[in-house]
Design an enzyme around this catalytic site. Sequence first.
Site, PDB file in Angstrom:
ATOM      1  N   PRO A   1      62.513-110.889 -26.607  1.00  0.00           N
ATOM      2  CA  PRO A   1      61.402-111.041 -27.548  1.00  0.00           C
ATOM      3  C   PRO A   1      60.122-110.358 -27.094  1.00  0.00           C
ATOM      4  O   PRO A   1      59.723-110.448 -25.923  1.00  0.00           O
ATOM      5  CB  PRO A   1      61.222-112.559 -27.628  1.00  0.00           C
ATOM      6  N   CYS A   2      59.471-109.682 -28.062  1.00  0.00           N
ATOM      7  CA  CYS A   2      58.303-108.859 -27.749  1.00  0.00           C
ATOM      8  C   CYS A   2      56.991-109.514 -28.151  1.00  0.00           C
ATOM      9  O   CYS A   2      55.920-108.965 -27.872  1.00  0.00           O
ATOM     10  CB  CYS A   2      58.420-107.510 -28.453  1.00  0.00           C
ATOM     11  N   ASN A   3      57.036-110.681 -28.795  1.00  0.00           N
ATOM     12  CA  ASN A   3      55.829-111.277 -29.381  1.00  0.00           C
ATOM     13  C   ASN A   3      54.672-111.351 -28.401  1.00  0.00           C
ATOM     14  O   ASN A   3      53.523-111.062 -28.756  1.00  0.00           O
ATOM     15  CB  ASN A   3      56.136-112.696 -29.881  1.00  0.00           C
TER      16      ASN A   3
ATOM     17  N   TYR B   1      54.116-109.554 -25.765  1.00  0.00           N
ATOM     18  CA  TYR B   1      53.748-108.296 -25.116  1.00  0.00           C
ATOM     19  C   TYR B   1      53.149-107.295 -26.099  1.00  0.00           C
ATOM     20  O   TYR B   1      52.733-106.212 -25.706  1.00  0.00           O
ATOM     21  CB  TYR B   1      54.968-107.649 -24.465  1.00  0.00           C
TER      22      TYR B   1
END
Length: 371
Positions: A82-84, A86
């Site tokens: 998950p990139c939320n 970053y």
Amino acid sequence: MTFRMGELFSGPGGMALGAHMAATELNVDLRHAWANDHDESTVDTYVANIPGATSDTVHFGDVRNLPIAELGSIDGFAFGFPCNDYSLVGESRGLKGDFGPLYQFGIDVLDEYEPAWFVAENVSGLRSSNGGRDFAKILRAMCDAGPGYVLTPHLYKFEEYGVPQRRHRIIIVGIRADLATAGVTFRVPKPTHPTKSDWKTVGQALTGIPAEVTNQERTRQSPTVERRLSYIDPGENAFNAKRMPEDLKLKVKGATLSQIYRRLQHDRPSYTLTGSGGGGTHGYHWKENRALTNRERARIQTFPDWFKFKGSKESVRRQVGMAVPPEGAQKVFEALFKSFAGAPYDHIEPNLAVTDATVHLASPRSLERDV
């Protein structure tokens, strides 16, 4: 050459589809082993489209509740963790956020199954999170996982690989240390569309969509939105439109995100499509006063027309926006499979480097923000 592939944080299957496309092109026997995603409609999409995937092998649920030790042996592993936390847009909480630490479940898979290779993906903002320390910690964990892995991290600019979208993502390819010692070396594939004159445009991408294709429903626009769009020229957004009347200007303090009601440009790649955000962030046609359809977004993300997304219209928008572009992933997997076959291919030096202490950018251009 046979590889059984597992996947965490699978999304609708962009990474998996790219891997299967590469395997088909190179006559590699790639077999789906298992996958996981936390969204039920996304799981349904994956099962409906990825070869070998079934409701028994694609696990719906929070990765924190997934019995990793019971999933089954694999030779290859993919995880777009998950990139939320970053992302360059938002609070950028990094490893202190709710999603930032979830990469550790990918490390658990590497520890448990020791696959020959892995491919991990995240947003470009990962490299600067917490001054680069979060990225360095993640890379160190990947290096030390299982029997150890040799890493090749690189900031891929997908428009340079034939994707009609300026989408910049970090992809980390890991080769198990014993295989790397034996001579398996992954190199970053050379861009196939290296200059602006080579880039595919949204006009090319959205040409010839069949009438019977799925996920082509249009979003109903209010009269106010239609009128606002009529004053926005291609490439402009709701805040920099030169012809915008005063009564249609947005009065949202601090909300100057360039994608808000931003029109595409017919002769250029799209800006980065996202799966989150409310009104004004859906991507807008360069000529017609409307948002893109999900099929148009899928075209820009390089999903083939036969790929059927499951779920509500808004769920599909999220799935498309969060996915890895299959044709971009294909280029990475082709290089990976050729590396194992000992076949030559054109390559470049990575623009990210791993050291014992931190991560260095090999090129200042790598600091460019996603647009």
